[in-house]
Design an enzyme around this catalytic site. Structure first.
Site, PDB file in Angstrom:
ATOM      1  N   GLN A  13       0.812  -1.226  -0.042  1.00  0.00           N
ATOM      2  CA  GLN A  13       0.019   0.054  -0.074  1.00  0.00           C
ATOM      3  C   GLN A  13       0.917   1.337  -0.077  1.00  0.00           C
ATOM      4  OE1 GLN A  13      -2.972  -0.105   3.174  1.00  0.00           O
ATOM      5  NE2 GLN A  13      -3.652   1.805   2.655  1.00  0.00           N
ATOM      6  N   SER A  95       4.504  -5.832   3.148  1.00  0.00           N
ATOM      7  CA  SER A  95       3.188  -5.908   3.822  1.00  0.00           C
ATOM      8  C   SER A  95       2.198  -6.361   3.061  1.00  0.00           C
ATOM      9  CB  SER A  95       2.997  -4.361   4.147  1.00  0.00           C
ATOM     10  OG  SER A  95       1.701  -4.237   5.150  1.00  0.00           O
ATOM     11  N   LEU A  96       1.199  -5.897   2.590  1.00  0.00           N
ATOM     12  CA  LEU A  96       0.196  -6.246   1.481  1.00  0.00           C
ATOM     13  C   LEU A  96       0.757  -6.934   0.394  1.00  0.00           C
ATOM     14  CD1 LEU A  96      -2.722  -6.193   0.050  1.00  0.00           C
ATOM     15  CD2 LEU A  96      -1.837  -4.303  -1.094  1.00  0.00           C
ATOM     16  N   ARG A 120      -8.892  -8.194   4.873  1.00  0.00           N
ATOM     17  CA  ARG A 120      -7.778  -7.361   5.461  1.00  0.00           C
ATOM     18  C   ARG A 120      -7.881  -6.103   5.218  1.00  0.00           C
ATOM     19  NH1 ARG A 120      -2.589  -5.392   4.050  1.00  0.00           N
ATOM     20  NH2 ARG A 120      -0.737  -6.266   5.478  1.00  0.00           N
ATOM     21  N   HIS A 204       0.671  -2.107  11.336  1.00  0.00           N
ATOM     22  CA  HIS A 204       1.913  -2.710  12.147  1.00  0.00           C
ATOM     23  C   HIS A 204       2.147  -2.535  13.451  1.00  0.00           C
ATOM     24  CE1 HIS A 204       2.232  -4.729   8.106  1.00  0.00           C
ATOM     25  NE2 HIS A 204       2.106  -3.530   7.501  1.00  0.00           N
ATOM     26  N   GLN A 253       1.318 -10.491  11.133  1.00  0.00           N
ATOM     27  CA  GLN A 253       2.177  -9.172  10.407  1.00  0.00           C
ATOM     28  C   GLN A 253       1.319  -7.942  10.766  1.00  0.00           C
ATOM     29  OE1 GLN A 253       0.769  -7.814   6.518  1.00  0.00           O
ATOM     30  NE2 GLN A 253       2.756  -8.773   5.596  1.00  0.00           N
TER      31      GLN A 253
END
Length: 319
Positions: A13, A95-96, A120, A204, A253
């Site tokens: 993202q 991440s994503l 998510r 996070h 995560q």
């Protein structure tokens, strides 16, 4: 000449932009848009072609858009034979981007991955709405100094954590608006400055615990491949080859730091990758890689034109 192993990287993202799907519209991979739309309940073609930049900042929409472009870039690269003859030693995503990495590694099917990305994104957006969370990137200070600054801030009663360790001198903080602001005040004392990150929440970090719970529930019953190409996980910077590992790793995560710098070092160290290929929107990861390991070749495939340009370089490298 034996071809050197490569790794595939997928962005997260923040790389979204208006019209990001246009370069891929006339490719065979555009058919993937229908699957992602069906699994997410969103008109993904509209997101990729017409949604304005302001609306694309919304967490759930941004994540669907970036994921879709990343898997389209991989599909086209695979179809074009970009990795033919050059062994893919591992995949990794920021991440994503880990969701696209799991698809590319054969760990997760596209439909399941798209459904999880939709859950998510919505869960993270809703968790963010429960708090005043924000993020900021500290530039110019080594990680130990940043960790000490964050610990001092928490001792003083502020809610702030390390969220992403992206590259030397680039560490993202996450927490309450007051906590990140307090870190910004102290940043010059460690030779750093804090730059605000325009995101929708404190990702996070413990603020995402409600989202992690919802994601874990959605992961129940999802079919992961028993064995797959190694994927270097964000939470521990280690390669994982068993689908059984991922439900726990993916839930963790959301509330844990993204250890991107350490993950890249795993790719080029123990896994022996000599070339890294970034697949998806933008060239953010390539910039990080060059700061982490300047001697490693990194190519970005963010359009069909970039894919065509990268192919000769890889063919030459194969000898």
């Amino acid at each position: 000449m034996t071809p050197e192993p490569i790794a595939l990287l997928f962005p997260g993202q923040g790389t979204q932009k208006q019209g990001m799907g246009e370069p891929w519209r006339e490719t065979g991979a555009w058919a993937l848009v229908e699957t992602v739309s069906e699994q997410s309940g969103q008109d993904v073609a509209e997101l990729l072609l017409h949604t304005d930049a302001v609306r694309l900042r919304r967490t759930d929409l941004a994540q669907l858009a970036v994921f879709t472009v990343a898997v389209m870039a991989f599909e086209e690269a695979d179809r074009a034979g970009l990795t033919a003859g050059a062994p893919v030693a591992a995949c990794a995503g920021h991440s994503l981007g880990e969701y696209a990495a799991l698809v590319a590694a054969g760990a997760l099917g596209l439909a399941d991955a798209a459904g999880l990305v939709a859950v998510r994104g919505r869960a993270m957006r809703e968790a963010a709405e429960l708090s005043d969370g924000t993020m900021g990137v500290l530039v110019g200070a080594p990680l130990p100094a940043v960790e000490a600054l964050v610990e001092d801030a928490r001792q003083a009663g502020h809610r702030v954590w390390v969220a992403n360790v992206n590259a030397p001198g680039q560490v993202v903080l996450s927490g309450s608006a007051d906590g990140v602001a307090a870190a910004a005040v102290e940043a010059p004392g460690i030779g750093a400055k804090l730059i605000s990150v325009p995101v929708g929440g404190a990702f996070h970090s413990p603020y995402m615990a409600p989202a992690a719970g919802r994601l874990r529930a959605a992961l129940t019953g999802v079919g992961f491949a028993p064995l797959h190409t190694p994927v270097v996980a964000n939470v521990d910077a280690r390669p994982h080859t068993s689908g059984a590992d991922w439900p726990e790793l993916m839930g963790r995560q959301l509330v844990s730091p993204v250890l991107w710098e350490a993950g890249v070092r795993t790719l080029v160290g123990p896994l022996g990758c000599r070339r890294l290929i970034e697949l998806g929107p933008g060239r953010t990861l390539a910039g990080m890689v060059r700061r982490i390991t300047p001697e490693t070749e990194v190519l970005s495939v963010d359009s069909p034109e970039a894919l065509a340009a990268a192919a000769p370089a890889l063919q030459h490298a194969r000898g």
